[in-house]
Design an enzyme around this catalytic site. Structure first.
Site: not given
Ligand SMILES: Cc1ncc(COP(=O)(O)O)c(C=O)c1O
Length: 436
Positions: A24, A156, A257, A286
């Protein structure tokens, strides 16, 4: 190009600034990153001291992933042993023990009914695969009009195309692409609070949206219990049961998710466990490898897999080059077994208690809107955009690594973080809230 070991920290930073994108970030970067020379346990050792600190306690688990801490002997051994056998082979037409054993283990520990595992490279790709599974399922069933997704706001799901389309449509930088992304259906964000009662008005809102769009919906996709990078919000698991019932009633698939929530972070091994439900498709990533290597898994039920197989194109048309990478699957298997070999739930409870105690005083600080804790996740929400540089500096001065964003200063420490280090992280979060 100089040998990497011969670079001074200053030289490395100069090259970094010249050539390297960071997440980002603009190019060239405006904020100088800290150089990490090594990491062990819960500590990151810096290449050069920053604000008087040579090492920092990691309050971020490298974005939810390093649940066992760094340089763990068991995980190191798993990678080293696998390296001696093979680091990679293609997965098309070939298979190998680490991938097969990992898949079987994931089927064993995830909610009953998830039977099949697709291994991919990152969380975002696992969401792409989940969406592809759902779209292909309906196409195979002859209902090719069912192509849209429904989600709630504040989510997200990653930075590639399909995940971006179901990220919060207003928050964050996904707004940037709103004209180009597939147009999905958004419900309001779920009411906040893990313990807040289920709101019948919100349930009715979900029902009316799903009923109105059922003919064109392939799936509902949500992050269960914790919305992470979309705002670090928690909700009552009862809403997941509501979604399960509505999806069954209206013939829509349900995707959970669990990329951030999986592997114990919220106090349940998988957040779906708080609700006692099985989704049709589940995404993991993750912490799957304990933060060692990038790997994700998309699991689905027999209904979804068999449905796809009955279609005109009876295959799942996806096959990443590094699918099932042996190093990644070997360390993932070791990480999952390491987690299950311990009383991880007790450790998460211990960290939760430390975060509750250490973050409570933040509620009285000026500019703090809310303090919330669930499992090994602690969040301080400000009433203004955080000054990231000032907040980071304040945390580093306390000897802690944090990465605040938007109006949030938050922590999800490795499960091996001792009580004194949890207290230190809380001091750093408070300092960041004061100065940020
Ligand atoms: C819930 C959720 N889904 C998907 C992703 C994307 O994962 P990755 O960054 O590995 O692509 C993330 C990453 O933060 C996430 O938190």
């Amino acid at each position: 190009m100089p040998d990497q070991h011969s670079l001074s920290t200053a030289g490395l930073l100069a090259l970094d600034r010249q050539h390297v994108w960071h997440p980002y970030g603009p190019m060239p970067g405006r904020q100088e990153p800290l150089v990490v020379a090594s990491a062990a346990g819960v500590r990151l050792r810096l290449g050069a001291p920053a604000h008087g600190r040579e090492e920092l306690v990691d309050g971020m688990s490298s974005w939810w992933s390093a649940i066992h801490g760094y340089n763990h002997p068991v995980l190191n051994d798993a990678v080293t042993a696998q390296l001696g056998r093979m680091s990679h082979v293609m997965f098309g037409g070939l298979t190998h023990e680490p991938a097969v054993r990992l898949a079987a283990k994931l089927v064993e520990i995830t909610p009953d009914g998830l039977e099949h595992v697709f291994l991919a490279d990152s969380g975002s790709v696992s969401v792409e695969v989940a969406v592809k599974m759902c779209l292909q399922y309906w196409r195979s069933a002859g209902r090719s009009g069912k192509t849209r997704l429904l989600t709630w706001r504040g989510g997200y799901h990653g930075d590639t195309w399909q995940p971006m389309a179901v990220c919060d449509p207003e928050g964050g930088m996904h707004e940037l692409w709103s004209g180009q992304l597939p147009r999905q259906v958004f419900a309001d964000a779920p009411p906040g609070g893990f313990d807040s009662p289920v709101d019948p008005a919100y349930t009715a809102h979900l029902r009316s949206l799903i009923a109105a769009h059922a003919h064109e919906l392939a799936a509902v996709i949500v992050e269960p219990v914790v919305q992470g990078a979309g705002g670090m919000r928690f909700h009552n698991p009862g809403y997941l049961r509501v979604l399960r019932e509505l999806c069954d009633e209206y013939d829509v698939l349900l995707v959970l998710d669990e990329i951030a929530t999986g592997f114990g972070r919220t106090g349940a091994l998988f957040a779906a466990g708080h609700a006692g439900i099985t989704p049709d498709v589940m995404c993991l990533g993750k912490a799957l490898t304990g933060g060692y290597l990038t790997l994700s898994a998309t699991l689905c039920t027999a209904r979804v897999a068999e449905g796809i197989s009955r279609g005109e194109v009876p295959v799942l048309a996806h096959g990443p080059t590094f699918m099932g990478n042996p190093l990644a699957t070997a360390v993932a298997l070791a990480s999952v077994e390491l987690l299950l070999s311990q009383d991880w739930a007790v450790e998460v409870k211990r960290i939760e208690a430390g975060l509750l105690e250490g973050l409570a005083p933040a509620a009285a600080l000026p500019g703090v809107r809310d303090v919330r804790v669930l499992g090994a996740i602690g969040v301080v929400q400000l009433d203004h955009e955080v000054d990231m540089a000032a907040a980071t500096r304040a945390a580093v001065r306390e000897g802690v690594w944090l990465r605040p964003f938007r109006d949030l200063i938050y922590t999800m420490p490795p499960f091996v973080t001792g009580d004194a280090d949890v207290a230190r992280i809380c001091r750093a979060v408070r300092a960041a809230a004061q100065e940020g």
